[in-house]
Design an enzyme around this catalytic site. Structure first.
Site, PDB file in Angstrom:
ATOM      1  N   ASN A 181      -9.887  11.262  -7.340  1.00  0.00           N
ATOM      2  CA  ASN A 181      -9.889  10.863  -8.701  1.00  0.00           C
ATOM      3  C   ASN A 181     -10.955  11.086  -9.682  1.00  0.00           C
ATOM      4  O   ASN A 181     -10.763  10.687 -10.981  1.00  0.00           O
ATOM      5  CB  ASN A 181      -9.615   9.158  -8.637  1.00  0.00           C
ATOM      6  CG  ASN A 181      -8.814   8.721  -7.910  1.00  0.00           C
ATOM      7  OD1 ASN A 181      -8.977   8.126  -6.918  1.00  0.00           O
ATOM      8  ND2 ASN A 181      -7.457   8.962  -8.019  1.00  0.00           N
TER       9      ASN A 181
ATOM     10  N   VAL B 119     -13.217  11.216 -14.833  1.00  0.00           N
ATOM     11  CA  VAL B 119     -12.758  10.101 -14.036  1.00  0.00           C
ATOM     12  C   VAL B 119     -11.243   9.634 -14.589  1.00  0.00           C
ATOM     13  O   VAL B 119     -10.933   9.393 -15.631  1.00  0.00           O
ATOM     14  CB  VAL B 119     -13.586   8.955 -14.089  1.00  0.00           C
ATOM     15  CG1 VAL B 119     -13.006   7.761 -13.097  1.00  0.00           C
ATOM     16  CG2 VAL B 119     -14.929   9.344 -13.777  1.00  0.00           C
ATOM     17  N   CYS B 120     -10.476   9.710 -13.637  1.00  0.00           N
ATOM     18  CA  CYS B 120      -9.042   9.197 -13.774  1.00  0.00           C
ATOM     19  C   CYS B 120      -8.772   7.623 -13.178  1.00  0.00           C
ATOM     20  O   CYS B 120      -8.830   7.547 -11.899  1.00  0.00           O
ATOM     21  CB  CYS B 120      -7.883  10.117 -12.949  1.00  0.00           C
ATOM     22  SG  CYS B 120      -6.222   9.686 -13.101  1.00  0.00           S
ATOM     23  N   HIS B 121      -8.837   6.991 -14.175  1.00  0.00           N
ATOM     24  CA  HIS B 121      -8.506   5.489 -13.782  1.00  0.00           C
ATOM     25  C   HIS B 121      -7.514   4.767 -15.115  1.00  0.00           C
ATOM     26  O   HIS B 121      -8.136   5.176 -16.074  1.00  0.00           O
ATOM     27  CB  HIS B 121      -9.966   4.781 -13.744  1.00  0.00           C
ATOM     28  CG  HIS B 121      -9.729   3.270 -12.996  1.00  0.00           C
ATOM     29  ND1 HIS B 121      -8.881   2.452 -13.537  1.00  0.00           N
ATOM     30  CD2 HIS B 121     -10.063   2.967 -11.541  1.00  0.00           C
ATOM     31  CE1 HIS B 121      -8.931   1.443 -12.742  1.00  0.00           C
ATOM     32  NE2 HIS B 121      -9.684   1.764 -11.528  1.00  0.00           N
TER      33      HIS B 121
END
Length: 1297
Positions: free
Chosen positions: A1209, A1216-1218
């Site tokens: 992620n 950051v992928c969230h």
């Protein structure tokens, strides 16, 4: 007395109810009201569910005790019936357990076992039938209804019997078992319930109703349990009406709002019922006069919102907003715009008393500026205040505001000569009264400036659906019908990322922003929805030339191709591994004989006989023929001695029988037909003196055998009988032919012989003969004899019997009637042959027989290895050094191609199938798909176009933000033509420049880039090379190239280098896909300028722009920052919020997270994460930073890892992928929560939404590869301790990797 005034400044002299009703054509409360449509339903059907009553506890009463049976066992414990059961054995009891027998199925069990079974099961463990009570008939069911129960016989009329017995209409009821409807009945108990109590999954209890409104008809599919209120809402959404405006009429009876809590079943609506829908266009009003100002409004009967703090209940669809009877031409589209604009206005003032006062004061001043009546101004100002405070806002206020907004906008538009529905500009007025500009009481509003202010302030701008994925709600936008709605939040589903609130229908819908943007752009003006400030425009160029059909040359493809070729080659040559024998096995004699006959009678035997190397020749023939004649091919390699013998001496013996290529008619196994009488002289041909088969009459009056006279005429033009010159015309003598045939049948003598015989009709010039054969002979033996009689090869004719073709594997004795030979028409044709298998090539013309095939041609021209050659026709140059044509099958007849030039080329019959490797175009399609997926995921403000090129460049899709559907166009691309690479690059640059100049306001700062997916070898015009070089540099167009294959143009790499572009030449499909996941490939806005002098290798990650100075600046703890903050220092709203976040982080400190704040800039934080225990990250620490942009807190802060980290992620650049940084972010989200969520990713990665797909794919593998990759990164980059980080950051000693 002062006059009464109403909206529009109209004065009213008489306000008596009768006069007002007549004046406005309305009805007032308290006056007589004659209802034309009844509203009371004669019969309300009550809901009933009897399911809880039909469940009967099963006990031992359904069994009877019986004697034990020898050799029988209990079906539950498996012990013998005459032995103690498992319970008795465990208690060490020696007593036997009683045997219980079911009265339903007669199966027996231990009583202890079945009593335990009955606690959980109600069916027999052996036959699975349902147990019944003692005394119940096997052919009956028990129905429970309400407080009654009744037994019924199973029959086809069971449902009718139930309805008749209980006195009910079974259309309203269903038979249920365990609260589920049933259609098949068996001996059991059931419940009778109304249809609204149980909804089956197969739609059995659902119904369709046909709604009609204003000549429109719609089918609605609902449940019987749907309430009238839910139905009213569904109808309002279907026909775009206010819910309270909907009038439902069923069976000429209006369904009044008194029934809203009942279900459609309760009032008797059935499947396929017709429901009339009408719209309340005239309402019953209350009249109220305040300070001599009259207002008519719909009473607060159905939507009381006094003292409510819910904005959706205050500003939502209600008939009270309709400004009738004062204004008639207002549509639902107009009202949506008004309500949506007021929704935003209420949200923006956010109960701020000072701001509410400012808004209402400005509203008052603008009404005064445009000369509205002072009494109306006072009421409208108070109503607006109630709305903004959401306090005591009622239907009277709704009427006042809708009429006042309409009137104020209308006056402003008239003053500016604007002709437009006033309420469609409600957002402009809301923006006007919210702005902080001073009201000039001397100057009225300029409409152009009013519209411009909306775009500048952006609060009431109508935003593109594409913008919403990166925006903070609420915002105005458009739905698929181009109605103004409110974007209220982000959905949980990634595919439906935005939530739209329709104020008219008071409903929310999750939608896909990209799909909605495409719909809106197709229906209306693109610029109306595409209002983003673009960061970049990209033109993707895809090579579709012929060379793109070649293999990708990827490592895995090369290995796969090589192994596939070896495997296919081995399989092709598998036949040659067959062990050879000098003498035939008994089981092979028949097949070997057939093969020898096929070999002897082959039209190319003479060609084979003349050639050397007979052993290799035989193997070559076997390889060439194995697909069509696998048995013959096997015999060729298994018994090569026999065929070598044939090729050296033209004869061979098999099983004591000689087979020879040399014809010997005298020794052939056939006899001429004999007759019991001498034939009449008239039956004999004057030329051959033999009985005629096809008698014809010539011009001399004599009858001849047709073949003989035609042969005579080849060299002569005189009569054979008179020697006089005659015409060569002839005609059939059908009568004589019939007489001769009858005579033969009656006079043929069949000689007795030990062998069997068959009559065979040979072609001219041979007569009908009788051939003798053995019991085991098959058609191939017959073919051999025909060869010796006629010399015909096996492919020059076909055999029939009774007009049916004969299978060559059949036994001769199976043929019951005469066999006839049908020779194929034989003529000679000229064929042009161009043999390209030689270095210079040869061309010649061959004259061959009409039945010659491609295979016969290769056998004639080539000496061996026939499978290595292919014959083509129609070959033409198609670009890139490729030729296209049609390859001929070995069995295609040459006569069909006599007017064309055939070319012989070398070919591999064992080449790898196309499906075993990826072509270069296949790879490009996968890369494009991956690129589009990543572009959608990142949601950059990017527009993308698509071009393809082969002989010429083609614009497949214009530059657009709606690029999700481009994949369909790419999937349709196929290879052809040459490679006009630089022509396409030139056209792409021109398209990008044209796009940018079309809207400089939103596109002037957009970067321009080309992504070229090609094999890199240009075969077009060189004149475009310099054009591309100069134009790309002059207009700052970056050119990125991904080269698929081993050959490419170095000049292309030089252009990429000069434009800060990337040139990749991936060696694996994995690396190629990794390239499309690079953030600097998705968007070049953060790309660091660096020049590569060659292609970028797999180990190199192109750098990104980082805030280097801020990373190297001194950072201190949050406590020190707070202590140093001067209370008198004036901070911006952003920094005030950042300061609050610092305090919050101190209060909610995470044990594995250290926070440091830049001493000179509190909007830049440095974060140190310690890896969680029990994870592969446990021994590492990572530095990250948080950068609060100017848009914070409306936009999430920028967060990146600085220390390289391997995580599915987190991308190569630390992004950051969230969801908390994207679709779930709101301005209220705390930084402490964001840090906890990122730490949570280290604990549990989200493999369903990865940035590193390769790592995510191996997450569930048990081979340890996932953990090994992470630990490797930890050991390389993340072994610094938290204390070391503390010292580096505090002393400004941070070092890059």
């Amino acid at each position: 007395m002062e006059q009464i005034v109403t909206f529009g400044g109209i004065t009213i002299d008489n306000v008596s109810p009768d006069h007002i009703q007549q004046l406005y054509s309305v009805k007032l409360n308290g006056t007589s009201n004659n209802e034309e449509i009844p509203t009371e339903f004669p019969n309300i059907i009550q809901s009933v569910c009897s399911c809880d009553k039909h469940v009967v506890e099963l006990t031992m009463d359904v069994f009877k005790l019986v004697d034990t049976t020898e050799n029988s066992s209990c079906a539950i414990c498996r012990y013998q019936e005459n032995e103690p059961c498992i319970e008795h054995k465990s208690s060490e009891s020696n007593t036997k357990c009683p045997i219980a027998q079911s009265v339903s199925c007669s199966h027996s069990f231990h009583a202890c076992c079945i009593s335990r079974w009955l606690h959980t099961k109600k069916t027999c463990p052996l036959c699975n039938i349902e147990w019944q009570l003692i005394g119940a008939n096997n052919d009956s069911v028990v129905i429970y209804f309400d407080d009654k129960n009744q037994e019924f016989k199973l029959s086809d009329n069971l449902v009718e019997d139930i309805g008749r017995q209980f006195g009910i209409d079974m259309d309203n009821y269903i038979v249920c078992k365990n609260k589920s409807p049933v259609t098949e009945y068996k001996n059991s108990t059931y419940a009778l319930c109304t249809r609204d109590r149980h909804n089956s999954q197969n739609g059995q209890t659902n119904l369709k109703i046909i709604c009609e409104f204003d000549s429109k008809t719609e089918n609605l599919f609902i449940k019987y349990s749907t309430t009238i209120e839910e139905l009213r809402k569904l109808v309002s959404q279907t026909f775009d009406l206010f819910k309270d405006q909907v009038k439902l009429i069923y069976n000429n009876i209006e369904i009044s709002k008194d029934f809203d809590n009942l279900t459609v079943f309760n009032i008797g609506i059935k499947n396929d019922s017709n429901l009339a829908v009408e719209c309340y266009k005239s309402f019953t009003y209350d009249m109220e006069i305040t300070n001599n100002f009259m207002v008519l409004y719909v009473p607060d009967t159905f939507n009381t919102t006094n003292s409510s703090n819910n904005i959706q209940s205050v500003v939502s669809g209600s008939i009270a907003w309709i400004p009738q009877p004062f204004i008639d031409n207002v549509t639902n589209k107009d009202l949506r715009c008004l309500l949506s604009s007021l929704y935003i206005l209420v949200k923006k003032v956010n109960l701020n008393t000072e701001l509410i006062q400012s808004v209402t004061d400005r509203f008052e001043k603008y009404m005064e500026l445009y000369g509205m009546h002072y009494r109306q101004i006072k009421l409208a100002k108070d109503s607006l205040r109630c709305l903004l405070e959401m306090n005591h806002f009622n239907n009277k206020d709704r009427m006042i505001l809708s009429c006042t907004f309409y009137e104020l906008i209308d006056r402003i538009q008239r003053d500016n000569n604007i002709n437009k529905n006033p309420l469609l500009s409600s957002n402009l007025i809301c923006n006007l009264i919210l702005s902080d500009k001073q009201v000039n009481e001397q100057t009225k509003i300029n409409w152009k400036f009013l519209a411009k202010d909306v775009r500048i302030t952006k609060v009431f701008n109508i935003y593109s659906p594409l913008v919403l994925t990166n925006s903070v709600p609420p915002l105005l936008t458009l739905n698929k019908n181009l109605d103004v709605v409110v974007f209220t939040g982000k959905g949980k589903d990634v595919s439906l990322p935005i939530i739209l609130y329709d104020t008219l229908t008071n409903s929310e819908t999750d939608v896909n922003a990209a799909e909605l943007g495409k719909i809106v752009s197709d229906k209306g003006d693109l610029m109306m929805v595409d209002d983003r400030i673009y960061e970049e425009a990209i033109m993707v160029c895809i090579d579709t030339s012929n060379s793109m059909s070649k293999a990708s040359d990827f490592d895995e493809d090369i290995k796969l191709k090589r192994s596939s070729i070896i495997e296919t080659k081995n399989r092709f040559y598998e036949i040659l591994k067959t062990e050879s024998h000098s003498s035939p096995q008994e089981s092979d004699i028949r097949q070997l004989t057939n093969t020898i006959i096929w070999f002897i009678t082959h039209p190319n035997f003479e060609d084979w006989y003349r050639k050397l190397y007979s052993q290799e020749l035989i193997r070559s023939i076997a390889c060439f023929e194995q697909k069509v004649y696998p048995n013959f091919a096997m015999m060729l390699v298994k018994y090569p001695w026999f065929f070598n013998k044939l090729l050296t001496s033209k004869k061979v013996v098999v099983n004591n029988t000689w087979y020879s290529f040399i014809r010997n008619e005298s020794n052939s196994n056939y006899n001429e037909t004999k007759y019991s009488k001498e034939p009449l002289q008239e039956f004999l041909c004057p030329i051959s003196h033999e009985i005629m088969e096809h008698p014809v009459v010539a011009k001399d009056g004599f009858t001849y055998e047709k073949s003989n006279i035609l042969k005579w005429f080849e060299n002569k033009s005189t009569s054979p009988m008179t020697n006089e010159k005659i015409s060569k015309k002839i005609c059939d003598n059908k009568v004589l032919k019939s007489i001769i045939r009858d005579w033969k049948e009656n006079n043929t003598v069949i000689e007795q012989s030990d062998k069997l015989s068959v009559t065979i009709k040979l072609p001219d010039p041979w007569n009908e003969t009788v051939i003798h054969y053995n019991e085991t002979d098959n058609i191939w033996d017959l073919i051999y004899q025909i060869y010796h009689i006629t010399g015909l090869s096996h492919d020059q004719y076909k055999l029939t019997s009774n007009y049916w073709a004969i299978d060559k594997s059949s036994l001769i004795k199976q043929i019951s009637s005469k066999i006839k030979i049908h020779p194929f028409e034989k003529k000679m044709v000229d064929v042009k042959i161009c043999d390209k298998t030689y270095f210079f090539g040869t061309e010649n013309t061959m004259t061959v027989s009409s039945f010659y095939t491609v295979g016969n041609l290769l056998y004639k021209l080539k000496s061996r290895k026939y499978h290595r050659y292919a014959v083509w026709y129609g070959l033409k140059d198609s670009g890139d050094g490729f030729q296209r044509g049609t390859i001929l099958s070995p069995h295609d007849k040459l006569i069909d191609y006599s007017e064309m030039t055939l070319e012989i080329h070398s070919s591999n019959r064992y080449k790898t199938p196309k499906g075993n490797h990826l072509s270069r175009l296949d790879v490009v399609k996968k890369l494009f798909d991956a690129y589009i997926n990543r572009s959608i995921a990142y949601s950059f403000n990017t527009a993308i176009g698509l071009m393809s090129f082969s002989d010429k460049s083609v614009l497949e899709c214009a530059i657009s933000p709606f690029y999700e559907s481009f994949r369909e166009k790419v999937n349709e691309l196929d290879t052809s033509g040459a490679t006009a690479l630089y022509e396409c690059l030139k056209d792409s640059i021109e398209n990008l420049i044209e796009w940018k100049n079309a809207d400089l306001e939103n596109r002037s700062k957009a970067k321009l880039r080309i992504i070229c997916l090609t094999d890199g070898k240009d075969t077009g015009l060189d004149k475009f090379k310099n054009t591309v070089k100069h134009k790309s540099q002059y207009h700052n167009v970056t050119i990125d190239c991904i080269l698929i294959g081993s050959d490419y143009d170095n000049y292309l790499g030089k252009i990429g280098e000069k434009t800060n572009g990337y040139v990749f030449n991936p060696s694996t499909i994995k690396y190629a896909l990794d390239i499309m996941e690079l953030e600097t490939m998705i968007s070049s806005t953060n790309r660091k300028t660096i020049f590569y002098h060659n292609t970028i290798d797999e180990k190199t990650i192109p750098p990104i722009i980082n805030p280097t100075k801020k990373l190297h600046a001194k950072a201190i703890s949050p406590m020190e920052i707070i202590s140093k903050t001067n209370e008198n220092t004036k901070l911006s709203q952003k920094l005030i919020r950042v300061q609050r976040e610092i305090v919050d982080v101190m209060k909610n400190q995470h044990p594995d997270i250290d926070v440091y704040i830049n001493e000179q800039d509190i909007s830049f934080w440095k974060i140190v994460f310690k890896g969680p225990d029990s994870t592969p990250y446990k021994n590492g620490t990572w530095l990250a930073y948080i950068q609060f942009t100017e848009e914070y807190p409306n936009i999430a802060p920028n967060i990146r890892f600085v220390t390289p980290i391997k995580h599915c992620n987190i991308n190569n650049y630390g992004r950051v992928c969230h969801s908390i940084l994207d679709r779930n972010y709101t301005p209220n989200v705390k930084i402490s929560l964001i840090l906890q969520c990122i730490y949570g990713l280290l604990l549990n990665p989200d493999v369903n939404d990865p940035l590193d797909t390769n790592l995510a794919m191996i997450y569930y593998d048990a081979n340890g590869l996932y953990e090994a990759q992470i630990i490797d990164y930890v050991n390389k980059f993340a072994l610094k301790s938290r204390e070391e980080w503390n010292q580096e950051l505090a002393k400004n000693q941070f070092k890059n990797w």
